[in-house]
Design a protein around this motif. Structure first.
Motif, PDB file in Angstrom:
ATOM      1  N   TYR A  41       0.881  -1.236  -0.231  1.00 41.00           N
ATOM      2  CA  TYR A  41       0.129   0.027   0.086  1.00 41.00           C
ATOM      3  C   TYR A  41       0.983   1.368   0.120  1.00 41.00           C
ATOM      4  N   GLU A  42       1.887   1.170   0.878  1.00 38.00           N
ATOM      5  CA  GLU A  42       2.957   2.196   0.816  1.00 38.00           C
ATOM      6  C   GLU A  42       3.768   2.546  -0.313  1.00 38.00           C
ATOM      7  N   ALA A  43       4.211   1.090  -0.594  1.00 37.44           N
ATOM      8  CA  ALA A  43       5.329   1.113  -1.893  1.00 37.44           C
ATOM      9  C   ALA A  43       4.913   1.836  -2.966  1.00 37.44           C
ATOM     10  N   THR A  44       3.510   1.286  -3.358  1.00 38.78           N
ATOM     11  CA  THR A  44       2.822   1.548  -4.728  1.00 38.78           C
ATOM     12  C   THR A  44       2.433   3.186  -4.596  1.00 38.78           C
ATOM     13  N   ARG A  89      -2.031  -9.262  -4.743  1.00 40.08           N
ATOM     14  CA  ARG A  89      -3.499  -8.720  -4.427  1.00 40.08           C
ATOM     15  C   ARG A  89      -3.868  -7.396  -4.469  1.00 40.08           C
ATOM     16  N   LEU A  90      -2.791  -6.575  -4.315  1.00 40.76           N
ATOM     17  CA  LEU A  90      -2.924  -4.927  -4.623  1.00 40.76           C
ATOM     18  C   LEU A  90      -2.592  -4.691  -5.929  1.00 40.76           C
ATOM     19  N   LEU A  91      -1.707  -5.564  -6.971  1.00 42.40           N
ATOM     20  CA  LEU A  91      -1.354  -5.007  -8.140  1.00 42.40           C
ATOM     21  C   LEU A  91      -1.697  -6.349  -9.124  1.00 42.40           C
ATOM     22  N   PRO A  92      -2.972  -6.438  -9.209  1.00 46.68           N
ATOM     23  CA  PRO A  92      -3.401  -7.795  -9.926  1.00 46.68           C
ATOM     24  C   PRO A  92      -3.072  -7.666 -11.358  1.00 46.68           C
ATOM     25  N   PHE A 145      20.689  -5.674 -12.322  1.00 45.45           N
ATOM     26  CA  PHE A 145      20.225  -6.648 -13.192  1.00 45.45           C
ATOM     27  C   PHE A 145      19.224  -5.777 -13.907  1.00 45.45           C
ATOM     28  N   LEU A 146      18.033  -5.258 -13.160  1.00 46.02           N
ATOM     29  CA  LEU A 146      17.210  -4.759 -13.555  1.00 46.02           C
ATOM     30  C   LEU A 146      17.490  -3.498 -14.334  1.00 46.02           C
ATOM     31  N   PHE A 147      18.291  -2.496 -13.962  1.00 44.81           N
ATOM     32  CA  PHE A 147      18.697  -1.406 -14.484  1.00 44.81           C
ATOM     33  C   PHE A 147      19.620  -1.721 -15.861  1.00 44.81           C
ATOM     34  N   ASP A 148      20.169  -2.831 -15.716  1.00 48.01           N
ATOM     35  CA  ASP A 148      20.738  -3.058 -17.088  1.00 48.01           C
ATOM     36  C   ASP A 148      19.872  -3.466 -18.237  1.00 48.01           C
ATOM     37  N   ARG A 149      18.753  -4.041 -18.015  1.00 48.38           N
ATOM     38  CA  ARG A 149      17.616  -4.151 -18.827  1.00 48.38           C
ATOM     39  C   ARG A 149      16.790  -3.092 -19.221  1.00 48.38           C
ATOM     40  N   GLY A 150      17.330  -2.006 -18.572  1.00 46.51           N
ATOM     41  CA  GLY A 150      16.411  -0.632 -18.907  1.00 46.51           C
ATOM     42  C   GLY A 150      15.528  -0.031 -17.884  1.00 46.51           C
ATOM     43  N   ALA A 151      15.178  -0.888 -16.964  1.00 49.41           N
ATOM     44  CA  ALA A 151      14.208  -0.374 -15.768  1.00 49.41           C
ATOM     45  C   ALA A 151      14.449   1.015 -15.466  1.00 49.41           C
ATOM     46  N   GLU A 152      13.302   1.768 -15.465  1.00 44.72           N
ATOM     47  CA  GLU A 152      13.078   3.158 -15.242  1.00 44.72           C
ATOM     48  C   GLU A 152      13.433   3.632 -13.611  1.00 44.72           C
ATOM     49  N   ASP A 153      12.684   2.748 -12.593  1.00 43.03           N
ATOM     50  CA  ASP A 153      12.871   3.153 -11.347  1.00 43.03           C
ATOM     51  C   ASP A 153      12.634   1.596 -10.623  1.00 43.03           C
ATOM     52  N   VAL A 154      13.151   1.499  -9.491  1.00 42.22           N
ATOM     53  CA  VAL A 154      12.887   0.250  -8.775  1.00 42.22           C
ATOM     54  C   VAL A 154      12.618   0.491  -7.313  1.00 42.22           C
ATOM     55  N   THR A 155      11.520  -0.006  -6.657  1.00 44.63           N
ATOM     56  CA  THR A 155      11.113  -0.031  -5.492  1.00 44.63           C
ATOM     57  C   THR A 155      11.303  -1.546  -4.888  1.00 44.63           C
ATOM     58  N   ARG A 181      13.867   3.052  -4.107  1.00 48.03           N
ATOM     59  CA  ARG A 181      13.125   3.118  -2.767  1.00 48.03           C
ATOM     60  C   ARG A 181      13.278   1.897  -2.194  1.00 48.03           C
ATOM     61  N   VAL A 182      13.632   1.750  -0.761  1.00 47.53           N
ATOM     62  CA  VAL A 182      13.266   0.668   0.084  1.00 47.53           C
ATOM     63  C   VAL A 182      12.334   0.763   0.997  1.00 47.53           C
ATOM     64  N   VAL A 183      11.136  -0.113   0.958  1.00 47.74           N
ATOM     65  CA  VAL A 183      10.122   0.044   1.897  1.00 47.74           C
ATOM     66  C   VAL A 183      10.092  -1.193   2.748  1.00 47.74           C
ATOM     67  N   THR A 184      10.291  -0.979   3.995  1.00 46.55           N
ATOM     68  CA  THR A 184      10.279  -2.085   5.046  1.00 46.55           C
ATOM     69  C   THR A 184       9.245  -1.993   6.151  1.00 46.55           C
ATOM     70  N   ALA A 185       9.235  -3.052   6.637  1.00 44.33           N
ATOM     71  CA  ALA A 185       8.478  -3.169   7.937  1.00 44.33           C
ATOM     72  C   ALA A 185       9.376  -3.053   9.208  1.00 44.33           C
TER      73      ALA A 185
END
Ligand code: PRP
Ligand code: URA
Ligand code: MG
Length: 212
Positions: A41-44, A89-92, A145-155, A181-185
């Protein structure tokens, strides 16, 4: 890099039971699933949206829909699999890619043993799932790895993080120009001499799926 510790009594309550050594695997799996939905809920909060207008039975109403392309959710096997259902469940409508990674427990170096992801991640928002951010070696390699494939941003969504891991990622991606971003409990005290988070919850993969 931005890091956020989700401050909510339900999160703290579930995390406390998750840590408890007496909590069995079925309960651990259920709590991990519930926790990640709360973190999601926060991360998105920054998920990309598009303005739309829909027709209600009475009148047009302005609203939003999630933009295309859909975000990519990436659980890091094995333990990250325990977070997948709670996220979806939140991002089906999200797509799912998989990274299999394991930390060598003597060197603490992360090794990648499986990849199943789109080749081209240009413009994609990615959400990485891994319960434990310890030294940061695993998450750092996954994000690269994700940035090397062109990802725009990572949470990254983590159940627990250590300050050492956050500092490692901070340094690794300083000046990369890409949002992370890092979102943690929970942000715990430290790592022990074996690279385990203290007080932590032990080995997340073993607690979810059994000792291998
Ligand atoms: O921040 P780091 O020091 O890299 O450690 C964290 C990693 O260690 C654990 O995985 P593990 O290697 O135990 O694999 P598993 O999920 O298969 O149990 C955990 O799930 C993280 O992926
Ligand atoms: O505390 C830790 C550190 C790495 N991996 C885990 O599962 N737990
Ligand atoms: Mg493990």
């Amino acid at each position: 890099m931005e890091s956020l510790v989700v401050d909510h009594p339900l999160v703290a309550h579930k995390l406390t039971t998750l840590r408890d050594v007496r909590t069995d695997s079925p309960t651990f799996r259920r709590l991990a699933d519930e926790l990640v939905t709360l973190l999601a809920y926060e991360a998105t909060r920054d998920v990309r949206i598009t303005d739309v207008t829909v027709q209600t039975p009475l009148a047009p109403a302005h609203g939003i829909r999630l933009s295309r392309p859909a975000p990519l959710v990436v659980p890091i096997l094995r333990a990250g699999l325990g977070m997948l259902d709670g996220m979806m469940r939140l991002l089906p409508t999200a797509e799912v890619g998989f990274l299999g990674m394991i930390r060598d427990e003597s060197t603490l170096e992360a090794q990648t043993y499986a990849t199943r992801l789109p080749e081209d991640l240009s413009g994609r928002q990615c959400y990485v799932l891994d319960p434990m951010l310890a030294t940061g070696g695993t998450l750092g390699a996954a994000i690269q790895f994700l940035f090397d494939r062109g990802a725009e941003d990572v949470t990254a969504l983590c159940l627990l993080a250590a300050p050492e891991g956050v500092a490692y990622l901070d340094k690794m991606f300083q000046g990369s120009g890409k949002p992370i971003r890092v979102v943690t409990a929970g942000m715990d005290e430290r790592l022990n001499e074996n690279g385990y988070i203290v007080p932590g919850l032990g080995d997340a993969g073993d607690r979810l799926y059994g000792v291998v």
